[in-house]
Structures are given as structure tokens and as C-alpha cells.
Design a protein around this motif. Sequence first.
Motif, PDB file in Angstrom:
ATOM      1  N   SER A  42       3.875   5.955  -5.250  1.00 51.18           N
ATOM      2  CA  SER A  42       3.959   5.864  -6.929  1.00 51.18           C
ATOM      3  C   SER A  42       2.983   6.989  -7.361  1.00 51.18           C
ATOM      4  O   SER A  42       3.073   7.574  -8.467  1.00 51.18           O
ATOM      5  CB  SER A  42       4.008   4.568  -7.383  1.00 51.18           C
ATOM      6  OG  SER A  42       2.785   4.093  -7.269  1.00 51.18           O
ATOM      7  N   LEU A  43       1.673   7.240  -6.727  1.00 46.39           N
ATOM      8  CA  LEU A  43       0.797   7.923  -7.023  1.00 46.39           C
ATOM      9  C   LEU A  43       0.982   9.253  -6.684  1.00 46.39           C
ATOM     10  O   LEU A  43       0.047  10.127  -6.730  1.00 46.39           O
ATOM     11  CB  LEU A  43      -0.746   7.476  -6.790  1.00 46.39           C
ATOM     12  CG  LEU A  43      -1.197   6.058  -7.021  1.00 46.39           C
ATOM     13  CD1 LEU A  43      -2.403   5.511  -6.659  1.00 46.39           C
ATOM     14  CD2 LEU A  43      -1.338   6.128  -8.658  1.00 46.39           C
ATOM     15  N   GLY A  44       1.988   9.396  -5.965  1.00 45.97           N
ATOM     16  CA  GLY A  44       2.105  10.918  -5.235  1.00 45.97           C
ATOM     17  C   GLY A  44       1.128  11.486  -4.168  1.00 45.97           C
ATOM     18  O   GLY A  44       1.041  12.394  -3.810  1.00 45.97           O
ATOM     19  N   PRO A  97      -3.885   8.426   1.841  1.00 48.13           N
ATOM     20  CA  PRO A  97      -3.702   7.037   1.788  1.00 48.13           C
ATOM     21  C   PRO A  97      -4.326   6.438   3.095  1.00 48.13           C
ATOM     22  O   PRO A  97      -4.578   4.908   3.033  1.00 48.13           O
ATOM     23  CB  PRO A  97      -1.952   7.056   2.154  1.00 48.13           C
ATOM     24  CG  PRO A  97      -1.597   8.546   1.857  1.00 48.13           C
ATOM     25  CD  PRO A  97      -2.596   9.263   1.793  1.00 48.13           C
ATOM     26  N   LEU A  98      -4.646   7.138   4.222  1.00 50.10           N
ATOM     27  CA  LEU A  98      -5.585   6.522   5.136  1.00 50.10           C
ATOM     28  C   LEU A  98      -7.012   6.476   4.762  1.00 50.10           C
ATOM     29  O   LEU A  98      -7.661   5.782   5.345  1.00 50.10           O
ATOM     30  CB  LEU A  98      -5.302   7.466   6.300  1.00 50.10           C
ATOM     31  CG  LEU A  98      -3.913   7.575   6.766  1.00 50.10           C
ATOM     32  CD1 LEU A  98      -4.111   8.443   8.237  1.00 50.10           C
ATOM     33  CD2 LEU A  98      -3.455   6.056   7.259  1.00 50.10           C
ATOM     34  N   LEU A  99      -7.503   7.360   3.915  1.00 48.84           N
ATOM     35  CA  LEU A  99      -8.932   7.605   3.543  1.00 48.84           C
ATOM     36  C   LEU A  99      -9.294   6.863   2.475  1.00 48.84           C
ATOM     37  O   LEU A  99     -10.524   6.312   2.195  1.00 48.84           O
ATOM     38  CB  LEU A  99      -9.378   8.943   3.612  1.00 48.84           C
ATOM     39  CG  LEU A  99      -9.172   9.658   4.734  1.00 48.84           C
ATOM     40  CD1 LEU A  99      -9.350  11.206   4.692  1.00 48.84           C
ATOM     41  CD2 LEU A  99      -9.749   9.105   5.963  1.00 48.84           C
ATOM     42  N   VAL A 100      -8.647   6.832   1.427  1.00 53.55           N
ATOM     43  CA  VAL A 100      -8.855   6.129  -0.069  1.00 53.55           C
ATOM     44  C   VAL A 100      -9.574   4.608   0.268  1.00 53.55           C
ATOM     45  O   VAL A 100     -10.265   4.334  -0.450  1.00 53.55           O
ATOM     46  CB  VAL A 100      -7.775   6.358  -0.790  1.00 53.55           C
ATOM     47  CG1 VAL A 100      -7.903   5.562  -2.203  1.00 53.55           C
ATOM     48  CG2 VAL A 100      -7.645   7.810  -1.192  1.00 53.55           C
ATOM     49  N   PRO A 101      -8.488   3.737   0.886  1.00 50.77           N
ATOM     50  CA  PRO A 101      -9.054   2.539   1.117  1.00 50.77           C
ATOM     51  C   PRO A 101     -10.325   2.331   1.949  1.00 50.77           C
ATOM     52  O   PRO A 101     -11.136   1.592   1.329  1.00 50.77           O
ATOM     53  CB  PRO A 101      -8.137   1.687   1.854  1.00 50.77           C
ATOM     54  CG  PRO A 101      -6.964   2.706   1.543  1.00 50.77           C
ATOM     55  CD  PRO A 101      -7.397   3.955   1.428  1.00 50.77           C
ATOM     56  N   GLN A 102     -10.710   3.332   2.615  1.00 47.12           N
ATOM     57  CA  GLN A 102     -12.022   2.994   3.449  1.00 47.12           C
ATOM     58  C   GLN A 102     -13.128   3.405   2.298  1.00 47.12           C
ATOM     59  O   GLN A 102     -14.311   2.890   2.733  1.00 47.12           O
ATOM     60  CB  GLN A 102     -12.048   4.086   4.435  1.00 47.12           C
ATOM     61  CG  GLN A 102     -10.687   4.220   5.473  1.00 47.12           C
ATOM     62  CD  GLN A 102     -10.304   2.738   5.883  1.00 47.12           C
ATOM     63  OE1 GLN A 102     -11.216   1.922   6.055  1.00 47.12           O
ATOM     64  NE2 GLN A 102      -9.225   2.455   5.836  1.00 47.12           N
ATOM     65  N   PHE A 103     -12.930   4.231   1.431  1.00 45.00           N
ATOM     66  CA  PHE A 103     -14.228   4.559   0.357  1.00 45.00           C
ATOM     67  C   PHE A 103     -14.014   3.440  -0.656  1.00 45.00           C
ATOM     68  O   PHE A 103     -15.007   3.582  -1.648  1.00 45.00           O
ATOM     69  CB  PHE A 103     -14.008   5.857  -0.158  1.00 45.00           C
ATOM     70  CG  PHE A 103     -14.312   7.091   0.728  1.00 45.00           C
ATOM     71  CD1 PHE A 103     -15.618   7.461   0.699  1.00 45.00           C
ATOM     72  CD2 PHE A 103     -13.331   7.378   1.547  1.00 45.00           C
ATOM     73  CE1 PHE A 103     -15.981   8.544   1.869  1.00 45.00           C
ATOM     74  CE2 PHE A 103     -13.810   8.711   2.450  1.00 45.00           C
ATOM     75  CZ  PHE A 103     -14.922   9.023   2.531  1.00 45.00           C
ATOM     76  N   GLN A 131       0.779  -1.027   0.051  1.00 41.37           N
ATOM     77  CA  GLN A 131       0.066  -0.042   0.087  1.00 41.37           C
ATOM     78  C   GLN A 131       0.597   1.313   0.066  1.00 41.37           C
ATOM     79  O   GLN A 131       0.757   2.188  -0.782  1.00 41.37           O
ATOM     80  CB  GLN A 131      -0.792  -0.159   1.194  1.00 41.37           C
ATOM     81  CG  GLN A 131      -2.118  -0.949   0.995  1.00 41.37           C
ATOM     82  CD  GLN A 131      -2.919  -0.811   2.606  1.00 41.37           C
ATOM     83  OE1 GLN A 131      -2.696  -0.154   3.300  1.00 41.37           O
ATOM     84  NE2 GLN A 131      -3.949  -1.596   2.245  1.00 41.37           N
ATOM     85  N   TYR A 132       2.097   1.258   0.730  1.00 44.79           N
ATOM     86  CA  TYR A 132       2.904   2.425   0.686  1.00 44.79           C
ATOM     87  C   TYR A 132       3.467   2.420  -0.453  1.00 44.79           C
ATOM     88  O   TYR A 132       3.536   3.739  -1.150  1.00 44.79           O
ATOM     89  CB  TYR A 132       3.938   2.106   1.979  1.00 44.79           C
ATOM     90  CG  TYR A 132       4.718   3.562   2.030  1.00 44.79           C
ATOM     91  CD1 TYR A 132       4.397   4.475   2.684  1.00 44.79           C
ATOM     92  CD2 TYR A 132       5.879   3.387   1.461  1.00 44.79           C
ATOM     93  CE1 TYR A 132       5.267   5.496   2.918  1.00 44.79           C
ATOM     94  CE2 TYR A 132       6.826   4.646   1.410  1.00 44.79           C
ATOM     95  CZ  TYR A 132       6.287   5.681   2.585  1.00 44.79           C
ATOM     96  OH  TYR A 132       7.301   6.705   2.495  1.00 44.79           O
TER      97      TYR A 132
END
Length: 287
Positions: A138-140, A150-156, A132-133
Motif C-alpha cells: 500500500s506504501l508502494g 521492505p526487507l530493510l525498513v523493519p530492521q531500522f 507486512q506485505y
Amino acid sequence: MTTVPVRRRPGNRQALRLVVLLVIVAVVLYPLFWMLGTSVKSPAEIVNNVGLLPERFTPGNYVDGWTNFDISFGRFFLNSALVSGLTVVGNALSCLLAAYALGRLRFRLRKLWFTVMIGTLLLPGHVLIVPQYILFRSLGLVGGDWPYLPLLVPQFLATEAFFVFLMVQFMRGIPRELDEAATIDGASPYGVFRHVILPLSRPALVTTAIFSFIWTWNDFFRQLVFLSNLEDYTVPVALTLFIDSTSQSAVGPMFAMSVLSLLPVFLFFLAFQRMLVEGINTSGLKG
């Protein structure tokens, strides 16, 4: 001569149960009371006095902890509230939609995708943190203008398989006759979800919201990995700043801020505890 068996009085059993419960409660709450007492002890007393009550009341630990850094500790509370609140919204929305698709809709390979989703529960979170890191870097998105992505995108994206499974099991208890009746009345799959499934899934949504808030508020490892700037730290990460291996550690203020960090979780749980019990116990419709 016949002997009459001696029966214990119900009052004795209730008294014994009460004593056992009080002992269990005391053991469970002892660390909390110890931390509360330590938060008002002086630095010297913290080392020498291991009891619950302080010999010298030192409320200044709370002031020192709140103003110990260049940034007020209230900033860390706001950061944790922001991350936890958006996580609750993301998990509730995305997991409910995924559960509706897996639990109520019919499409090809539905059982396969459900099995794959359940299989992700077997993967420890520490194993997934490295890929994930690398992906988010790589996506900036790591260390950018919005460091919490990075903490919120996976939750959505419905990555919490536990909540998806919880909602799927809950929806299986809702009679399918309600879906069929709504479809006969001309409702689309979205209409069935909006007017039938969503109102009846409130207990499962509340359960998801409570656990999401508590787990995110107390999360340390993921937030430590993705957050690098002091002003972006959350409460769990900020608490580690009181421990310095090269200088004197501020243990008293650390315990004081630890006590304050428990209040949002306690109040959140207290406000929704009835709905939480309902969501855990409910397996279908009643009445």
C-alpha cells in the motif's frame, strides 16, 4: 584380606571423551562434506553415487553454476551482501537505542512497553509476513525502484525483539554508578549513551551483528515474498532457480553454488567468533 578398588586411568577417560567428540563432529559435518563431494560429481553420478567422494572429478559444476543464468551468480552474492550488511547496521543501531531506553532510562509505562516487546517473540514470523506485505504494498515499496526497502525498513525500527532483549539484559549488568557519575559531570542522556553505554556494549553489538548477518544471509521466505525481479534476487532465492519442474534440473551446479554460499557465513563467523563467545558469556563488567 582387603580388596583395593580399581581406578580408571585419567588417560582412558580423556580418550573416551575424544572418541565421543569425534563421532559427534563427524555426524554434524557429514552433510557438509557430502554437499562438497556432490558439488564435483557429474549429473549421472549424483543419482547413482551416494558416497562422499566422487568417482569422476567434475569441477565444471562451479563454472556452470556461476554462468547458468543471463545474470552472473556474482550479482546474487552482491545482493545478499548488500541486504545482510544493511540489516546488520540497522539491527545494531536501532536495537541498541531501544535497549538503552528500555534498560537505562526511566519513563512512564516503561515496563509495559518492555512486556509488549517481549510478547512479540511469541508471534511466528510467517504470521506477520502477510500484514507486512499488505502494508508495504500500500506504501508502494514492493517492486519499486529500491526493492529491498521492505526487507530493510523493519530492521531500522528495532523490530527484532530478540536483539533488544539481549542488549537490555547486557545493559542491566553495567553498574548504574557509571551513569550517575557521568550525569554529575554534566553528561546528558545522549552523552551517557555515547561515552558510557556504547563502548561497554561492544560484545552485545558483535553478537547482534553476527546473528543478524547469518540469519539474513540464509533467509529465504521473506526475500522470496518481497523480491520479484531476477536481478534483485539474493543467493537463497537464486538457488531455487536450478530446480525446474518442467525441464532437467541442474543439481550439480546448484550444490556448487550452495558450497560457495556457505563461505561468507563461515568467514564472517570465523572473524568474530571470539567476540561472539564473549558477548554470549558476558553478563556484566568484570574486574
